[in-house]
Write a protein that holds these residues in place. Sequence first.
Motif, PDB file in Angstrom:
ATOM      1  N   TRP A 305      24.111  65.746  64.841  1.00  0.00           N
ATOM      2  CA  TRP A 305      23.805  66.521  66.053  1.00  0.00           C
ATOM      3  C   TRP A 305      23.567  65.596  67.237  1.00  0.00           C
ATOM      4  CZ3 TRP A 305      19.130  66.315  68.747  1.00  0.00           C
ATOM      5  CH2 TRP A 305      18.998  67.238  69.796  1.00  0.00           C
ATOM      6  N   PHE A 306      22.870  64.480  67.010  1.00  0.00           N
ATOM      7  CA  PHE A 306      22.556  63.545  68.096  1.00  0.00           C
ATOM      8  C   PHE A 306      23.828  62.951  68.697  1.00  0.00           C
ATOM      9  CE2 PHE A 306      21.777  59.145  69.434  1.00  0.00           C
ATOM     10  CZ  PHE A 306      20.835  59.363  70.443  1.00  0.00           C
ATOM     11  N   PHE A 307      24.729  62.494  67.836  1.00  0.00           N
ATOM     12  CA  PHE A 307      25.945  61.855  68.342  1.00  0.00           C
ATOM     13  C   PHE A 307      26.894  62.858  68.994  1.00  0.00           C
ATOM     14  CE2 PHE A 307      24.879  58.405  65.243  1.00  0.00           C
ATOM     15  CZ  PHE A 307      24.774  57.391  66.187  1.00  0.00           C
ATOM     16  N   LEU A 308      26.838  64.125  68.553  1.00  0.00           N
ATOM     17  CA  LEU A 308      27.691  65.143  69.169  1.00  0.00           C
ATOM     18  C   LEU A 308      27.288  65.424  70.613  1.00  0.00           C
ATOM     19  CD1 LEU A 308      28.183  67.728  66.266  1.00  0.00           C
ATOM     20  CD2 LEU A 308      29.950  66.362  67.389  1.00  0.00           C
ATOM     21  N   LEU A 309      26.054  65.050  70.969  1.00  0.00           N
ATOM     22  CA  LEU A 309      25.616  65.237  72.351  1.00  0.00           C
ATOM     23  C   LEU A 309      26.309  64.267  73.300  1.00  0.00           C
ATOM     24  CD1 LEU A 309      21.755  65.699  71.856  1.00  0.00           C
ATOM     25  CD2 LEU A 309      23.461  67.489  72.296  1.00  0.00           C
ATOM     26  N   PHE A 310      26.784  63.140  72.781  1.00  0.00           N
ATOM     27  CA  PHE A 310      27.293  62.082  73.653  1.00  0.00           C
ATOM     28  C   PHE A 310      28.778  61.769  73.458  1.00  0.00           C
ATOM     29  CE2 PHE A 310      22.800  61.278  72.758  1.00  0.00           C
ATOM     30  CZ  PHE A 310      22.279  61.263  74.044  1.00  0.00           C
ATOM     31  N   MET A 311      29.382  62.286  72.397  1.00  0.00           N
ATOM     32  CA  MET A 311      30.774  61.911  72.144  1.00  0.00           C
ATOM     33  C   MET A 311      31.496  63.042  71.440  1.00  0.00           C
ATOM     34  SD  MET A 311      29.949  59.122  69.141  1.00  0.00           S
ATOM     35  CE  MET A 311      28.802  58.261  70.239  1.00  0.00           C
ATOM     36  N   ARG A 312      32.806  62.902  71.344  1.00  0.00           N
ATOM     37  CA  ARG A 312      33.606  63.915  70.689  1.00  0.00           C
ATOM     38  C   ARG A 312      33.393  63.885  69.175  1.00  0.00           C
ATOM     39  NH1 ARG A 312      39.455  63.587  73.869  1.00  0.00           N
ATOM     40  NH2 ARG A 312      38.646  64.197  75.944  1.00  0.00           N
ATOM     41  N   ARG A 313      33.747  65.011  68.552  1.00  0.00           N
ATOM     42  CA  ARG A 313      33.465  65.196  67.127  1.00  0.00           C
ATOM     43  C   ARG A 313      34.086  64.108  66.227  1.00  0.00           C
ATOM     44  NH1 ARG A 313      31.447  69.339  64.277  1.00  0.00           N
ATOM     45  NH2 ARG A 313      31.383  70.600  66.170  1.00  0.00           N
ATOM     46  N   PRO A 314      35.375  63.723  66.414  1.00  0.00           N
ATOM     47  CA  PRO A 314      35.938  62.688  65.512  1.00  0.00           C
ATOM     48  C   PRO A 314      35.172  61.369  65.564  1.00  0.00           C
ATOM     49  CG  PRO A 314      37.686  63.802  66.714  1.00  0.00           C
ATOM     50  CD  PRO A 314      36.399  64.242  67.338  1.00  0.00           C
ATOM     51  N   LEU A 315      34.780  60.950  66.788  1.00  0.00           N
ATOM     52  CA  LEU A 315      34.037  59.702  66.904  1.00  0.00           C
ATOM     53  C   LEU A 315      32.607  59.863  66.396  1.00  0.00           C
ATOM     54  CD1 LEU A 315      34.257  56.785  67.887  1.00  0.00           C
ATOM     55  CD2 LEU A 315      33.494  57.559  70.145  1.00  0.00           C
ATOM     56  N   ALA A 316      32.014  61.040  66.667  1.00  0.00           N
ATOM     57  CA  ALA A 316      30.647  61.308  66.193  1.00  0.00           C
ATOM     58  C   ALA A 316      30.577  61.280  64.667  1.00  0.00           C
ATOM     59  CB  ALA A 316      30.162  62.657  66.719  1.00  0.00           C
ATOM     60  N   PHE A 317      31.662  61.707  64.008  1.00  0.00           N
ATOM     61  CA  PHE A 317      31.693  61.700  62.545  1.00  0.00           C
ATOM     62  C   PHE A 317      31.496  60.284  62.008  1.00  0.00           C
ATOM     63  CE2 PHE A 317      34.407  60.795  58.858  1.00  0.00           C
ATOM     64  CZ  PHE A 317      33.778  61.568  57.897  1.00  0.00           C
ATOM     65  N   TRP A 318      32.241  59.313  62.560  1.00  0.00           N
ATOM     66  CA  TRP A 318      32.150  57.941  62.052  1.00  0.00           C
ATOM     67  C   TRP A 318      30.805  57.309  62.381  1.00  0.00           C
ATOM     68  CZ3 TRP A 318      35.316  56.952  58.437  1.00  0.00           C
ATOM     69  CH2 TRP A 318      36.598  57.511  58.437  1.00  0.00           C
ATOM     70  N   PHE A 319      30.225  57.623  63.530  1.00  0.00           N
ATOM     71  CA  PHE A 319      28.889  57.125  63.851  1.00  0.00           C
ATOM     72  C   PHE A 319      27.842  57.744  62.922  1.00  0.00           C
ATOM     73  CE2 PHE A 319      30.742  55.513  67.759  1.00  0.00           C
ATOM     74  CZ  PHE A 319      29.960  54.407  68.029  1.00  0.00           C
ATOM     75  N   SER A 320      28.036  58.999  62.565  1.00  0.00           N
ATOM     76  CA  SER A 320      27.109  59.659  61.644  1.00  0.00           C
ATOM     77  C   SER A 320      27.160  59.005  60.270  1.00  0.00           C
ATOM     78  CB  SER A 320      27.439  61.151  61.535  1.00  0.00           C
ATOM     79  OG  SER A 320      27.364  61.784  62.792  1.00  0.00           O
ATOM     80  N   ILE A 321      28.379  58.708  59.790  1.00  0.00           N
ATOM     81  CA  ILE A 321      28.526  58.023  58.503  1.00  0.00           C
ATOM     82  C   ILE A 321      27.842  56.658  58.551  1.00  0.00           C
ATOM     83  CG2 ILE A 321      30.179  56.985  56.910  1.00  0.00           C
ATOM     84  CD1 ILE A 321      30.126  59.994  56.738  1.00  0.00           C
ATOM     85  N   ALA A 322      28.033  55.931  59.672  1.00  0.00           N
ATOM     86  CA  ALA A 322      27.396  54.619  59.825  1.00  0.00           C
ATOM     87  C   ALA A 322      25.878  54.746  59.808  1.00  0.00           C
ATOM     88  CB  ALA A 322      27.851  53.957  61.126  1.00  0.00           C
ATOM     89  N   GLY A 323      25.358  55.818  60.449  1.00  0.00           N
ATOM     90  CA  GLY A 323      23.909  56.043  60.448  1.00  0.00           C
ATOM     91  C   GLY A 323      23.365  56.280  59.049  1.00  0.00           C
ATOM     92  N   ILE A 324      24.089  57.036  58.241  1.00  0.00           N
ATOM     93  CA  ILE A 324      23.668  57.288  56.862  1.00  0.00           C
ATOM     94  C   ILE A 324      23.681  55.989  56.057  1.00  0.00           C
ATOM     95  CG2 ILE A 324      24.304  58.468  54.726  1.00  0.00           C
ATOM     96  CD1 ILE A 324      25.328  60.774  56.400  1.00  0.00           C
ATOM     97  N   VAL A 325      24.708  55.168  56.258  1.00  0.00           N
ATOM     98  CA  VAL A 325      24.793  53.884  55.546  1.00  0.00           C
ATOM     99  C   VAL A 325      23.613  52.990  55.917  1.00  0.00           C
ATOM    100  CG1 VAL A 325      26.137  51.763  55.311  1.00  0.00           C
ATOM    101  CG2 VAL A 325      27.298  53.978  55.309  1.00  0.00           C
ATOM    102  N   LEU A 326      23.286  52.914  57.216  1.00  0.00           N
ATOM    103  CA  LEU A 326      22.165  52.082  57.660  1.00  0.00           C
ATOM    104  C   LEU A 326      20.848  52.574  57.063  1.00  0.00           C
ATOM    105  CD1 LEU A 326      23.063  51.512  61.429  1.00  0.00           C
ATOM    106  CD2 LEU A 326      23.293  49.898  59.540  1.00  0.00           C
TER     107      LEU A 326
END
Length: 537
Positions: A305-326
């Motif tokens: 939800w946080f990343f969707l506020l600042f970027m498009r869904r395809p890019l937000a998906f990869w940032f979300s995955i990176a956040g889970i990994v971290l």
Amino acid sequence: MSATSLEGTRAEPELNWQWRATMHKSQIFFFILLAFIAGVFAGSFFNIPNLAVESTALVCAVLIAIFYRRGSRLLNVKIGLAAFLTLFFVLGVVRFNYVNSRQHNLQKFAEAQAQVIDPKHKHPIKVTLNGYIDDEPVVSGSKQNLVFRALKLIAGQQSIDVNERTLITTQLFPEYQYGDKLAITGEVQLPQNFSDFDYRTYLAKDSIFTTVSYPNIITTQIDLPFYEKWKLAVFREIFVFKNSFERSVGRSIMQPNAAFVDGILLGSRSQLPDNIKQDFARTSTSHIIAVSGYNITIIAGIISWFFLLFMRRPLAFWFSIAGIVLFTIMTGAQASVVRAAIMGALVLLANREGRLSSPRNAIVLAGALMVLLNPTILRYDVGFQLSFAATLGLIYVSPIIEKYFFKLPDYFNLRETLIMTASAQIFVLPLLLYYFKSLSVTSLPANIIVLPTIPFAMLLGFVSGIAGMILPVLGHLVGYFAWLLTGFELGVIKILAKPSWAAISIEFKWYMVVAAYVLIVIFLKKLTSKRFFSNIE
């Protein structure tokens, strides 16, 4: 050709098509994963010769080539599918045998010393190990434990290249950090089991087969490949942030509540007093201070939800995955967290592709991936087993028993909490009895009272930690409310753990575990059939 034979000819493809229709691709995928996991399980407990493995694989390949053809008869398709699943079972055995047959030079060195040394006149050989700290140091009382990756073994004038993990026990000071490059001189020994605890197996799940107690430690410089340098640099920064966050929580919330907050947020238990750990064990609520799939689901949703506020869904998906990994790395990548992280990532992927995620396939895929990376956890990692058993209970048991709780009021989410708690407890109980030899009488009320308040404690603890890193006064303000709520939770657990009858000692053998799960499955099937027939009526 007779009419009867013509009808039989027409009926056979129809039956074949119906059978294929019932076996959806997702079901075949599910059984493939189960076959692989079963193969690893068999390899863990039985010494299956390579000749038998290779012969079985060859037979399966021939059967697949002969029988599993498009448009074949129903029996042929079933034989081909059985051979296909058996092949993946064999691959599971091969994967475990490959990992189990790796050379462990440190272990062999320790075994050789144990055979030649006279116990009455012990003169073990001291060796030097060059390498680096491969995990976060764990403080326990007046000592600290370091998981050390040895890259070179030096004994006298001989030097051997190794790449193995060993457990170092040393004094509390000086403090060491993840990634520190050290030269350790001491006695390499085999782990010793306790009377009621298989310590050697416990370490083996993390690929640790030797220990070194209170060695001489000095810093050193070693050459590492680029990948190792990159990994150490990234992980060190993640752990620095985690340690900073934990210190902020410690400043904002009084102890032992701060240690409890660290447990429910990051799965850290090292600072939690022993008496509180015992209270959690006696009430069977230790899962609260371990990051679970529930935590990961919330975190994955918030990150997305946080990343969707600042970027498009395809890019937000990869940032979300990176956040889970971290987040997974921050928590120490425990088995339960890795499983939950994989499932969380699969849910995000399903949402991205516009497809509904299958909880059954998701959990089995998560388990298969973890077992593929580290086959030893299937037998040796108790946390892995309990985590998956609890999740299976939530998926399969809760839909069956929920109708029996329909009349209960749902104030403060009481009904759902009770269903989830009962479902998880049903599936983990045989394993709990087997490993811990104790039955908690107060487990159900403890979970019902405490679990609904845990998300609020997580939120207040997280906000107090972040606020404390920015503005200490604000951290103290939020931390006061976190202290009140966690004080209530710890108080309830302490009260329910106090009676002498809160936990009953019980002896539970492995065959009793098997029998218990067979009975559970039979009982659940009967409940399902009753519900099915009542719906028909």
